[in-house]
Design a protein around this motif. Structure first.
Motif, short mmCIF file in Angstrom:
data_model
loop_
_atom_site.label_atom_id
_atom_site.label_comp_id
_atom_site.label_asym_id
_atom_site.label_seq_id
_atom_site.Cartn_x
_atom_site.Cartn_y
_atom_site.Cartn_z
N THR A 170 0.85 -1.19 0.00
CA THR A 170 0.00 0.00 0.00
C THR A 170 0.88 1.24 0.00
N LYS A 171 0.29 2.38 -0.25
CA LYS A 171 1.04 3.64 -0.26
C LYS A 171 1.69 3.87 1.11
N GLN A 172 0.96 3.59 2.19
CA GLN A 172 1.50 3.76 3.53
C GLN A 172 2.68 2.83 3.78
N GLU A 173 2.55 1.58 3.32
CA GLU A 173 3.64 0.62 3.50
C GLU A 173 4.88 1.05 2.72
N ILE A 174 4.67 1.57 1.52
CA ILE A 174 5.80 2.03 0.72
C ILE A 174 6.52 3.17 1.42
N LEU A 175 5.78 4.12 1.95
CA LEU A 175 6.40 5.24 2.66
C LEU A 175 7.17 4.76 3.89
N LEU A 176 6.57 3.86 4.66
CA LEU A 176 7.24 3.31 5.84
C LEU A 176 8.49 2.54 5.42
N TRP A 177 8.39 1.72 4.39
CA TRP A 177 9.51 0.92 3.92
C TRP A 177 10.66 1.80 3.48
N ARG A 178 10.35 2.85 2.73
CA ARG A 178 11.41 3.76 2.26
C ARG A 178 12.09 4.46 3.44
N ASP A 179 11.31 4.84 4.45
CA ASP A 179 11.91 5.47 5.63
C ASP A 179 12.80 4.49 6.38
N LEU A 180 12.38 3.24 6.48
CA LEU A 180 13.20 2.21 7.12
C LEU A 180 14.51 2.01 6.36
N ILE A 181 14.42 1.96 5.06
CA ILE A 181 15.62 1.75 4.25
C ILE A 181 16.60 2.91 4.44
N LYS A 182 16.08 4.12 4.46
CA LYS A 182 16.94 5.30 4.64
C LYS A 182 17.67 5.24 5.97
N LYS A 183 16.98 4.79 7.01
CA LYS A 183 17.55 4.79 8.35
C LYS A 183 18.43 3.59 8.65
N LYS A 184 18.14 2.45 8.04
CA LYS A 184 18.79 1.20 8.44
C LYS A 184 19.45 0.50 7.26
N TYR A 193 2.91 4.71 14.28
CA TYR A 193 2.34 4.16 13.05
C TYR A 193 1.12 4.97 12.60
N GLU A 194 0.25 5.24 13.57
CA GLU A 194 -0.99 5.94 13.24
C GLU A 194 -0.73 7.37 12.77
N LYS A 195 0.16 8.07 13.47
CA LYS A 195 0.39 9.48 13.15
C LYS A 195 1.12 9.66 11.82
N TYR A 196 2.18 8.92 11.60
CA TYR A 196 3.03 9.17 10.44
C TYR A 196 2.69 8.32 9.22
N TYR A 197 2.02 7.17 9.42
CA TYR A 197 1.77 6.27 8.29
C TYR A 197 0.32 5.86 8.16
N ASP A 198 -0.54 6.33 9.06
CA ASP A 198 -1.95 6.00 9.02
C ASP A 198 -2.15 4.48 8.96
N MET A 199 -1.38 3.77 9.81
CA MET A 199 -1.44 2.32 9.87
C MET A 199 -1.74 1.87 11.30
N THR A 200 -2.51 0.79 11.42
CA THR A 200 -2.77 0.23 12.73
C THR A 200 -1.60 -0.66 13.12
N GLU A 201 -1.60 -1.08 14.37
CA GLU A 201 -0.57 -2.00 14.83
C GLU A 201 -0.64 -3.32 14.06
N GLU A 202 -1.86 -3.78 13.78
CA GLU A 202 -2.04 -5.02 13.03
C GLU A 202 -1.50 -4.87 11.60
N ASP A 203 -1.77 -3.71 10.98
CA ASP A 203 -1.24 -3.46 9.63
C ASP A 203 0.28 -3.55 9.64
#
Length: 186
Positions: free
Chosen positions: A97-111, A147-157
């Motif tokens: 999803t768009k949210q997952e892509i944004l989170l994934w890209r941020d993770l890659i940048k940091k780690k 997760y909710e604030k920055y990626y609009d994702m639940t903990e389960e997502d």
């Protein structure tokens, strides 16, 4: 008189839009910014070794012995191979999803260390979870709120996302799906 002109322009614009059949703009993953720079596999592998040396408080040494001892691989060539596989896996955003892509890209940048594959699903999953915890701590938030604030994702997502990404970064073998299923039962 000035207001009459504004009303006329608005009515005219509305008429044109309704006649042409313009519809609302739909946003999808094509709206996301495209990565602009990708290091070479060798440079990325060197950065992984440098990062590990700093983490272990050791002097940077680009050797098979260092890679074997601290990264649990046989050689620098194996690290480069796994890095190439990891780059391919981290670049694959299909089915996200768009949210997952944004989170994934941020993770890659940091780690940077997440850019190589492993044969241990649980280790990679924990590495991803630790990275997410660290990102949340940097914002002085707990994981759920982050997760909710920055990626609009639940903990389960996010849990489903971590499992999916850990599987992508785990070397493909018959054991991977069994490891993933085994850790879910625990």
């Amino acid at each position: 008189m000035h207001y009459i002109k504004k009303i006329y322009v608005l009515l005219l614009t509305g008429s044109i839009v309704s006649i042409t059949g313009c519809s609302a703009i739909q946003y999808g993953t094509e709206d996301l910014p495209k990565p602009t720079y990708q290091k070479s596999t060798e440079d990325t592998a060197k950065d992984i070794v440098k990062s590990k040396a700093e983490e272990e408080h050791q002097e940077f040494e680009l050797s098979d012995e260092f890679v074997s001892k601290y990264l649990d691989m046989d050689s620098f060539e194996e690290l480069k191979k796994r890095t190439q596989e990891g780059i391919a896996a981290t670049s694959n955003e299909a089915g996200m999803t768009k949210q997952e892509i944004l989170l994934w890209r941020d993770l890659i940048k940091k780690k940077l260390a997440m850019q190589y594959t492993t044969d241990n699903y649980d280790q990679k999953k924990k590495e991803l979870e630790d990275s997410l915890d660290q990102m949340a701590e940097e914002h002085q938030m707990n994981r759920k709120d982050f997760y909710e604030k920055y990626y609009d994702m639940t903990e389960e997502d996010t849990e489903a996302f971590v499992k999916k990404q850990a599987e992508k970064l785990t070397e493909f073998s018959d054991d991977v799906s069994e490891q993933a299923q085994g850790s879910e039962k625990q």
